[in-house]
Write a protein that holds these residues in place. Structure first.
Motif, mmCIF file in Angstrom:
data_model
loop_
_atom_site.group_PDB
_atom_site.id
_atom_site.type_symbol
_atom_site.label_atom_id
_atom_site.label_comp_id
_atom_site.label_asym_id
_atom_site.label_seq_id
_atom_site.Cartn_x
_atom_site.Cartn_y
_atom_site.Cartn_z
ATOM 1 N N ASP A 42 27.236 2.934 0.172
ATOM 2 C CA ASP A 42 27.093 2.473 -1.203
ATOM 3 C C ASP A 42 27.944 3.206 -2.227
ATOM 4 O O ASP A 42 27.778 2.997 -3.422
ATOM 5 C CB ASP A 42 25.616 2.572 -1.637
ATOM 6 N N SER A 43 28.844 4.082 -1.791
ATOM 7 C CA SER A 43 29.691 4.775 -2.753
ATOM 8 C C SER A 43 31.124 4.823 -2.227
ATOM 9 O O SER A 43 31.393 4.439 -1.096
ATOM 10 C CB SER A 43 29.183 6.196 -3.015
ATOM 11 N N THR A 44 31.981 5.329 -3.064
ATOM 12 C CA THR A 44 33.388 5.438 -2.676
ATOM 13 C C THR A 44 33.774 6.893 -2.446
ATOM 14 O O THR A 44 34.936 7.237 -2.516
ATOM 15 C CB THR A 44 34.293 4.832 -3.770
ATOM 16 N N HIS A 54 25.183 19.500 3.432
ATOM 17 C CA HIS A 54 23.802 19.458 3.921
ATOM 18 C C HIS A 54 22.824 19.096 2.814
ATOM 19 O O HIS A 54 21.628 18.981 3.056
ATOM 20 C CB HIS A 54 23.419 20.801 4.541
ATOM 21 N N THR A 55 23.330 18.954 1.612
ATOM 22 C CA THR A 55 22.481 18.560 0.494
ATOM 23 C C THR A 55 22.697 17.077 0.218
ATOM 24 O O THR A 55 23.646 16.481 0.696
ATOM 25 C CB THR A 55 22.832 19.365 -0.772
ATOM 26 N N GLY A 56 21.820 16.500 -0.553
ATOM 27 C CA GLY A 56 21.957 15.105 -0.942
ATOM 28 C C GLY A 56 20.719 14.271 -0.663
ATOM 29 O O GLY A 56 20.569 13.177 -1.190
ATOM 30 N N PHE A 57 19.815 14.795 0.164
ATOM 31 C CA PHE A 57 18.631 14.007 0.479
ATOM 32 C C PHE A 57 17.730 13.850 -0.737
ATOM 33 O O PHE A 57 17.204 12.757 -0.994
ATOM 34 C CB PHE A 57 17.854 14.611 1.659
ATOM 35 N N ALA A 58 17.519 14.918 -1.494
ATOM 36 C CA ALA A 58 16.660 14.835 -2.679
ATOM 37 C C ALA A 58 17.243 13.832 -3.686
ATOM 38 O O ALA A 58 16.507 13.008 -4.246
ATOM 39 C CB ALA A 58 16.493 16.208 -3.317
ATOM 40 N N LYS A 59 18.539 13.877 -3.876
ATOM 41 C CA LYS A 59 19.196 12.923 -4.780
ATOM 42 C C LYS A 59 19.063 11.501 -4.241
ATOM 43 O O LYS A 59 18.811 10.554 -4.983
ATOM 44 C CB LYS A 59 20.669 13.309 -4.942
ATOM 45 N N PHE A 60 19.221 11.349 -2.932
ATOM 46 C CA PHE A 60 19.070 10.031 -2.316
ATOM 47 C C PHE A 60 17.660 9.480 -2.559
ATOM 48 O O PHE A 60 17.503 8.310 -2.920
ATOM 49 C CB PHE A 60 19.345 10.087 -0.803
ATOM 50 N N ARG A 66 14.270 4.544 -7.182
ATOM 51 C CA ARG A 66 14.610 3.874 -8.438
ATOM 52 C C ARG A 66 15.492 2.638 -8.208
ATOM 53 O O ARG A 66 16.004 2.055 -9.149
ATOM 54 C CB ARG A 66 15.270 4.862 -9.390
ATOM 55 N N SER A 67 15.624 2.251 -6.940
ATOM 56 C CA SER A 67 16.370 1.035 -6.625
ATOM 57 C C SER A 67 15.589 -0.169 -7.157
ATOM 58 O O SER A 67 14.357 -0.122 -7.250
ATOM 59 C CB SER A 67 16.589 0.902 -5.118
ATOM 60 N N PRO A 68 16.284 -1.243 -7.525
ATOM 61 C CA PRO A 68 15.588 -2.413 -8.072
ATOM 62 C C PRO A 68 14.459 -2.935 -7.174
ATOM 63 O O PRO A 68 13.411 -3.335 -7.675
ATOM 64 C CB PRO A 68 16.713 -3.448 -8.221
ATOM 65 N N ALA A 155 19.447 -2.436 5.405
ATOM 66 C CA ALA A 155 20.352 -3.572 5.161
ATOM 67 C C ALA A 155 20.072 -4.255 3.811
ATOM 68 O O ALA A 155 20.972 -4.872 3.241
ATOM 69 C CB ALA A 155 20.230 -4.592 6.297
ATOM 70 N N GLN A 156 18.847 -4.131 3.302
ATOM 71 C CA GLN A 156 18.483 -4.851 2.079
ATOM 72 C C GLN A 156 18.567 -4.001 0.811
ATOM 73 O O GLN A 156 18.826 -4.535 -0.251
ATOM 74 C CB GLN A 156 17.051 -5.388 2.190
ATOM 75 N N ILE A 157 18.300 -2.729 0.906
ATOM 76 C CA ILE A 157 18.210 -1.887 -0.298
ATOM 77 C C ILE A 157 19.524 -1.150 -0.530
ATOM 78 O O ILE A 157 20.033 -0.493 0.369
ATOM 79 C CB ILE A 157 17.038 -0.891 -0.202
ATOM 80 N N LYS A 158 20.036 -1.299 -1.719
ATOM 81 C CA LYS A 158 21.267 -0.605 -2.121
ATOM 82 C C LYS A 158 20.920 0.453 -3.149
ATOM 83 O O LYS A 158 20.015 0.283 -3.957
ATOM 84 C CB LYS A 158 22.266 -1.596 -2.743
ATOM 85 N N ILE A 159 21.652 1.560 -3.105
ATOM 86 C CA ILE A 159 21.471 2.613 -4.100
ATOM 87 C C ILE A 159 22.768 2.762 -4.878
ATOM 88 O O ILE A 159 23.814 2.293 -4.457
ATOM 89 C CB ILE A 159 21.053 3.957 -3.458
ATOM 90 N N ARG A 160 22.681 3.453 -5.980
ATOM 91 C CA ARG A 160 23.885 3.665 -6.798
ATOM 92 C C ARG A 160 24.478 5.003 -6.537
ATOM 93 O O ARG A 160 23.967 5.918 -6.096
ATOM 94 C CB ARG A 160 23.524 3.572 -8.275
#
Length: 160
Positions: A42-44, A54-60, A66-68, A155-160
């Motif tokens: 979902d990102s570039t 090794h970080t990023g899970f909390a942000k994910f 907060r996904s729609p 497959a259905q949920i996208k994050i920003r």
């Protein structure tokens, strides 16, 4: 690989006579890889940079909750949604810290390698992980269901 680690975590969760470090190790790895999978899709961002952190899970988890799709499920219950988000954020930070490379100086307890506290060397299999023992409480069970959902609805949920 994230799914495979998640399956091993669930298998080990049903084995009460093992030290908690084993299931927590697989939980940490599954969560880290799950977050990377969403981020890579979902990102570039730079693939090698994302893969090496090794970080990023909390942000994910924050982005996932907060996904729609998930916000829509809490329509009219925003206070409940905020409680879920705060609970998930607390667990996600604790799980992220289980990676040996995270917060080694301030929070050396990890699920993989021994650490030193004063003159003692402590092994993960000897540690109780009191904060994460709350995974068996109501908020922890909900948190684990959210992780399971992130896998199922990839497959259905996208994050920003």
């Amino acid at each position: 690989q994230a799914w495979s680690d998640w399956q091993v975590h669930k298998l080990l969760a049903d084995t009460a006579d093992l030290p908690p470090c084993h299931r927590l190790h697989y939980l940490q790895m599954a969560c880290e890889k799950l977050a990377k999978a969403y981020r890579l899709r979902d990102s570039t961002g730079d693939v090698s940079e994302i893969a090496s952190k090794h970080t990023g899970f909390a942000k994910f988890m924050n982005s996932f909750l907060r996904s729609p799709a998930l916000v829509a499920e809490y329509e009219g219950r925003s206070a409940q949604h905020e409680i879920v988000c705060k609970t998930a954020a607390r667990f996600a930070r604790e799980i992220e810290k289980l990676a040996p490379a995270i917060k080694r100086t301030t929070s050396p307890e990890n699920a993989e390698y021994p650490w030193q506290r004063g003159d003692q060397v402590l092994a993960p299999c000897e540690h109780e992980y009191p904060t994460l023992s709350l995974l068996s409480a109501a908020g922890g069970r909900l948190f684990l269901k959210l992780i399971d959902r992130a896998f199922r609805d990839y497959a259905q949920i996208k994050i920003r």
